[in-house]
Design a protein around this motif. Structure first.
Motif, short mmCIF file in Angstrom:
data_model
loop_
_atom_site.label_atom_id
_atom_site.label_comp_id
_atom_site.label_asym_id
_atom_site.label_seq_id
_atom_site.Cartn_x
_atom_site.Cartn_y
_atom_site.Cartn_z
N PHE A 1 0.84 -1.21 0.00
CA PHE A 1 0.00 0.00 0.00
C PHE A 1 0.87 1.26 0.00
CE2 PHE A 1 -3.09 3.10 1.23
CZ PHE A 1 -4.31 2.58 0.87
N ARG B 1 0.48 1.65 15.85
CA ARG B 1 -0.84 2.15 15.46
C ARG B 1 -1.87 1.84 16.55
NH1 ARG B 1 -4.31 -0.25 10.49
NH2 ARG B 1 -4.12 -2.06 11.87
N LEU C 1 -7.21 -0.07 -4.93
CA LEU C 1 -6.61 -0.39 -3.64
C LEU C 1 -7.51 -1.31 -2.81
CD1 LEU C 1 -4.95 2.98 -2.60
CD2 LEU C 1 -3.82 0.90 -3.38
N ARG D 1 -9.34 -3.49 -4.09
CA ARG D 1 -9.49 -4.70 -4.92
C ARG D 1 -10.94 -4.93 -5.35
NH1 ARG D 1 -4.55 -7.59 -4.17
NH2 ARG D 1 -3.44 -6.61 -2.45
N LEU E 1 -9.32 6.65 3.20
CA LEU E 1 -7.99 6.05 3.29
C LEU E 1 -8.02 4.87 4.27
CD1 LEU E 1 -4.99 5.92 2.70
CD2 LEU E 1 -4.61 7.76 4.33
N VAL F 1 -9.81 1.77 2.71
CA VAL F 1 -9.08 0.94 1.75
C VAL F 1 -7.81 0.34 2.35
CG1 VAL F 1 -10.04 2.00 -0.31
CG2 VAL F 1 -7.97 2.95 0.66
N LEU F 2 -7.27 0.99 3.38
CA LEU F 2 -6.04 0.48 3.97
C LEU F 2 -6.31 -0.72 4.87
CD1 LEU F 2 -3.00 0.73 4.61
CD2 LEU F 2 -3.60 2.37 6.39
N ASP F 3 -7.29 -0.60 5.75
CA ASP F 3 -7.54 -1.66 6.72
C ASP F 3 -8.93 -1.46 7.31
OD1 ASP F 3 -7.53 -3.51 8.72
OD2 ASP F 3 -5.68 -2.83 9.67
N ARG G 1 0.39 3.43 -9.65
CA ARG G 1 0.97 2.69 -8.52
C ARG G 1 2.40 2.27 -8.75
NH1 ARG G 1 -1.92 -1.58 -4.80
NH2 ARG G 1 -0.04 -1.11 -3.68
#
Ligand code: ADP
Ligand code: MG
Lengths: 275, 265
Positions: free
Chosen positions: A97, A159, B32, B34, B153, B156-158, B208
């Motif tokens: 990412f 985090r 990102l 998917r 953000l 899509v990241l987590d 990307r």
């Protein structure tokens, strides 16, 4: 850290049943985690450890039984959510990412900042602090895939620490981490613990975790046994759980057990409801 | 330039800039997260909406939006409830909607409907009203991308950890898919049902390779999307080739260059 408003029992699961469709995963699970505990949850692959964690976190809902986190239902935690630091299994993160380590840690603050706003001075301090606590501050500007497995692990913990949580919940944190980093990792956990953070950790390396945790719960659908490491490891319970030729036994019996702390003992006598 | 004197060409260029921008911005999130196949699924379900619009005598854009949003939300609900896997849900929704569209075409004999244009795009037929729709969607997309920048953000990241921390990820996910559906529908004029998902996926995928920074990725993807549309449009004008296909091939060319650049560094 302000733990005053939290009840002594941080997590309480009572007779919890969970299934994915027709697949029964958890049956009659009863478990408690008290303030200051370091509870390790062990069990073979597919035994329902992650599922159990997700129920505690309010990501999944049990079909039966009650779950209380900080005395509330997981779905009603609201602002108490920030008191939980969650370290997911690291295969849930896409390390390609496009984000750097500092920004990644900062995303832990985002739910508190609210839409339409940028991180303020306090948020930036918190992110730096979290990186410092796990000793990876110099890596802040690295892309998250360009650091080692052990450093990724620390980043995930940073985090989770960024909102100064009361409890840290970790799902198999030492997977894909070499032995040296794994030792560092346990030292870090003990440091956090000495600062009063409660720890609930899922693990498969029973041998190592038994040296650090003060209580262990073995799970295979049900919580089979729940107690102090020396009791768990000696009683042949692991055999019951893993089956007789489990790879675990090739490592031999746990070599060394840390003396459990005082509070761990009464925590144990409370939580020792075996069904 | 001489071609700028034609009003249809001015509209086409403006349409190219807008669709290039919205598709490639939304595309960053789609790629990102998917959801590329989801994008293809949503766009194909527009076909049922377009034909239904002609049958009912309403603006096909409106019925297409309804079909796309409905199937987008339907897909994510069905797969969330684990009734079937997500890829199967997408397959079911879009083939049913395509089938429905083709079925209805039978009743439209004698009408002069440019279905080929809907399938493959016809940027030279863009009307002022189309431009208006595009601008509205552009405004909506820009607003939400800025307002929910941090939230998207996290999504899509987590999404799981974000949900634990209190992010309304289900809402954000629906919003993202809704924005994708709007984007897809207004872009149909330019690249068509079959090709629109390419314009969503390719710029972000290309960008990307050359950046590791999220904001740069957003900017670069937009740049690639817009320039693919403009270059593709001009090429199609001079080479007399279909506009949608030329745009997508241009984007693919840029993807190739970006891949090579990324491999070197
Ligand atoms: N989303 C899901 N849908 C269906 N089955 C699942 C899902 N997640 C996990 N399982 C199944 O539930 C069981 C327990 O999984 P999990 O809680 O991940 O175990 P562990 O973390 O102990 O390895 C496994 O058999 C797994 O295949
Ligand atoms: Mg697991």
């Amino acid at each position: 850290m302000n733990t005053a408003i939290l009840p002594r029992t941080l997590i309480e699961m009572d007779k919890v049943y969970f299934s994915y469709g027709h697949l029964d995963v958890l049956e009659n699970v009863t478990l408690t985690v008290n303030q200051g505990d370091f509870l390790a949850l062990i069990g073979p692959n597919g035994s329902g450890k992650t599922t159990l964690i997700k129920i505690i976190l309010g990501l999944l809902f049990p079909q039966q039984g009650t779950v209380l986190v900080f005395g509330k239902k997981p779905s009603q935690l609201n602002s108490l959510r920030s008191r939980i630091g969650y370290v997911p299994q690291n295969n849930t993160i896409d390390f390609h990412f496009p984000i750097n380590v500092y920004d990644f840690v900062m995303t832990g603050r985002y739910p508190l900042i609210g839409p339409g706003r940028r991180p303020g001075r306090k948020d930036k301090e918190a992110a730096h602090n979290a990186l410092e606590q796990v000793n990876i501050e110099p890596l802040g500007s690295m892309q998250i895939g360009k650091i080692s497995g052990g450093q990724r692990q620390k980043m995930l913990i940073a985090r989770a620490l960024v909102n100064d949580p009361s409890i840290l919940i970790l799902d198999e944190p030492t997977t894909a981490v070499d032995v040296q980093s794994s030792e560092n990792f346990y030292e870090l956990l003990m440091k956090l613990r000495s600062r009063g953070i409660t720890i609930l950790m899922v693990s498969h390396d029973v041998g190592v975790v038994a040296q650090y945790a003060d209580r262990i719960a073995c799970i295979n659908k049900q919580v089979i046994i729940h107690g102090r490491p020396e009791e768990i490891v000696s009683a042949g319970n692991l055999e019951k759980m893993y089956g007789r030729e489990a790879a675990f036994f090739h490592h031999g019996v746990v070599p060394h057990i840390v003396v459990s702390r005082d509070h761990a003992h009464d925590a144990f006598s409370q939580g020792n409801k075996q069904d | 330039m001489e071609i700028l004197q034609y009003a249809f060409m001015q509209r086409a260029l403006l349409a190219g800039v807008i669709t290039g921008a919205i598709c490639s911005v939304i595309g960053v999130y789609i790629v990102l997260k998917r959801l590329s196949f989801m994008g293809a699924g949503i766009s194909h379900s527009a076909f049922g909406g377009v034909t239904l619009g002609y049958i009912l005598g309403v603006d096909p854009i409106i019925t297409a939006v309804l079909f796309c949003v409905f199937s987008a939300l339907g897909i994510s609900m069905i797969s969330r409830k684990k009734i079937v896997q997500e890829d199967a849900a997408i397959g079911i929704f879009y083939s049913a909607s395509m089938g429905f569209g083709v079925f209805l075409i039978g009743f439209l004999r004698g009408y002069n409907v440019d279905f080929f244009g809907y399938l493959f795009g016809n940027i030279l037929s863009v009307t002022t009203k189309d431009l208006l729709y595009m601008s509205i969607v552009l405004g909506i997309v820009i607003f939400f991308i800025f307002y929910y920048y941090k939230e998207f953000l996290c999504l899509v990241l987590d999404d799981e950890s974000s949900a634990v921390a209190g992010m309304p990820v289900v809402f954000l996910n629906h919003l993202l898919i809704g924005l994708a559906a709007l984007t897809i529908v207004v872009s149909l004029r330019v690249v068509g049902i079959i090709l629109v998902s390419a314009l969503i996926v390719i710029p972000a995928a290309a960008a990307r390779y050359v950046t590791e920074n999220f904001k740069t990725l957003l900017g670069l993807s937009t740049l690639i999307g817009v320039s693919s549309c403009l270059i593709g449009l001009l090429l199609s004008y001079f080479l007399d080739t279909p506009s949608g296909a030329t745009i997508v091939l241009t984007a693919t060319g840029i993807f190739g260059i970006s891949w090579l650049l990324g491999k070197k560094s």
